[in-house]
Design an enzyme around this catalytic site. Structure first.
Site, mmCIF file in Angstrom:
data_model
loop_
_atom_site.group_PDB
_atom_site.id
_atom_site.type_symbol
_atom_site.label_atom_id
_atom_site.label_comp_id
_atom_site.label_asym_id
_atom_site.label_seq_id
_atom_site.Cartn_x
_atom_site.Cartn_y
_atom_site.Cartn_z
ATOM 1 C CB SER A 99 -5.674 -28.416 2.553
ATOM 2 O OG SER A 99 -4.455 -27.949 3.057
ATOM 3 C CG ASP A 243 -1.657 -27.886 6.111
ATOM 4 O OD1 ASP A 243 -1.306 -28.904 6.737
ATOM 5 O OD2 ASP A 243 -1.742 -27.850 4.862
#
Length: 453
Positions: A99, A243
């Site tokens: 992530s 993100d």
């Protein structure tokens, strides 16, 4: 010697530094363990743009195939694109990403078929046990007939599915700045936005897992400064920031001001309730008071839950909810197998904005009703002791309600706060909301004095 997985197997995923904490040999064992626990005879695997992702995902595929499972590799993808593949192909899936973590990290987000989450209580603990055992005693016995490893393109179908869920055909032209943070938004946005009446201003679309421009975590205000400036400079209608694995989307209005993810949750909830009258909407306990209010005003039923995607997805499945939102800018849709997709939330914002003549700041004002502190982290060694001190300070006060659904929540008539311990770091996380800024600041400072005292 058995691998120590205690540092890398988290509540919902695997995450750690490569190669110090895990490597391709362990990834291969994770692949074997994943198909053993899910009893899958076929799986789908995708990966992000980190330098270690192609090798780790290929090793995982080898481990799965060795035990007889057929593997479909979809290559570079966002996490929600992997969820799409898991849902559309009805296969368990594994996404290689860390992530927004720094470049040296990598991880695996796993799901059962239909994008159902794999967490500690839903298979991850068993996967960890198998990997530890095999790393100590040797790899499992291969299947008599190994599975196949093939490739499939899913980006086009992913984009088509999202666009089938939101009508953007009649919106007015909009100028939108998108900061992909050198993450997977640079891969998905051009295909999803192609053909829409959008003047797209791309920022940091080059896939680069070393994140040369800024960390790909739009919840940190430092990481959206470039986007805010560019929105103003371009005279854009809005800005979007994704993100690293592009499952979260953060929104900036035409003034360059961040839009609260709670306001986005409320806006999307109202739109989804128009499509599914009387539906249930999930929100975690640190979203704004405005979320359940808007849900009720639009004829829906709000359900409050703990923080974290596995809790949200379980609650959505249990209640038949149509939508769920978190203050961390994760948005979950029944029409997307209850999985989270920032891209679909972004399309809803574009449709809402483009369907009327006003500005985004004017549009979201009706959903942004209270003064919030945002999440404030305090580093404390004795999390339980500090939390107990806060509880003692508020327990027994007239007019207050205390609950411990997730950490400690204290609610008064005109304010509330939640104090939660981090699962992974020596942190206490505080969120405060009130009907006005002075009250919010007073409560925030009072709680922080105890936490940090």
């Amino acid at each position: 010697m058995a691998a120590d997985l205690s540092q890398i197997v988290k509540a919902y995923d695997v995450r750690g530094v490569v190669p110090d904490q895990w490597d391709e040999s362990l990834a291969e064992l994770f692949g074997a363990a994943f198909v053993t626990v899910t009893r899958a005879d076929a799986i789908v695997v995708g990966h992000d743009m980190r330098p270690s992702s192609p090798g780790l995902s290929a090793a995982f595929a080898r481990g799965a195939a060795a035990l007889g499972a057929d593997v479909t590799l979809i290559g570079l993808c966002s996490t929600d694109q992997l969820y799409y593949a898991s849902g559309a192909l009805d296969l368990p899936g594994a996404m290689f990403t860390a992530s927004h973590n720094p470049a040296q990290y990598n991880g695996i987000k796993m799901c059962r078929k239909g994008a159902a989450p794999v967490g500690q209580d839903t298979g991850l603990a068993e996967i960890r046990e198998l990997v530890e055992r095999w790393s100590e005693q040797g790899a499992p016995t291969p299947a008599a007939e190994p599975g196949t490893i093939g490739e499939r393109e899913t980006l086009t179908d992913y984009a088509a599915h999202l666009l089938s869920l939101v009508d953007l055909s009649s919106i007015r032209p909009l100028k939108v700045v998108v900061d992909a943070g050198n993450g997977m938004g640079g891969h998905t946005v051009p295909t999803v936005f192609a053909g829409l009446p959008l003047d797209l201003v791309p920022m940091y679309f080059e896939l680069d897992g070393t994140f040369p421009n800024h960390e790909a975590n739009p919840l940190d205000p430092a990481n959206i400064v470039d986007l805010q400036a560019r929105v103003i400079a371009e005279g854009a209608d809005l800005g979007l920031a994704f993100d690293g694995d592009a499952d979260r989307c953060f929104v900036v209005d035409e003034r360059g001001e961040p839009v609260s993810p709670s306001a986005i949750t409320a806006l999307v909830a109202a739109r989804e309730l128009a499509r599914h009258p009387g539906g249930t909407v999930i929100h975690n306990l640190i979203t704004s008071w405005s979320v359940p209010e808007v849900v009720r005003e639009n004829g829906g039923t709000p359900v409050r839950t703990r923080v974290g995607h596995s809790f949200i997805k379980q609650e959505m499945a249990a209640t038949g909810a149509i939508f769920g939102g978190e203050h961390s800018a994760h948005y979950y849709f029944a029409d997307f197998w209850n999985a989270d997709t920032g891209m679909l939330a972004a399309l809803h914002v574009l449709a809402a904005l483009g369907g009327q003549e006003g500005s985004l700041s004017a549009l979201v004002a009706q959903y942004d009703r209270y003064a919030g502190s945002g999440e404030i982290n305090s580093t404390v060694e004795d999390q339980a002791g500090r939390a107990a001190a806060v509880r003692a300070a508020y327990e027994g006060r007239a007019g207050l309600a205390l609950d411990e659904l997730d950490g400690l929540t204290v609610t008064a008539q005109d304010w509330w706060f939640n104090l939660r311990a981090s699962n992974t770091e020596p942190l206490l996380r505080l969120n405060v909301e009130a009907r006005d800024v002075p009250t919010m600041a007073k409560v925030r400072d009072e709680v922080l004095a105890i936490v940090r005292g």
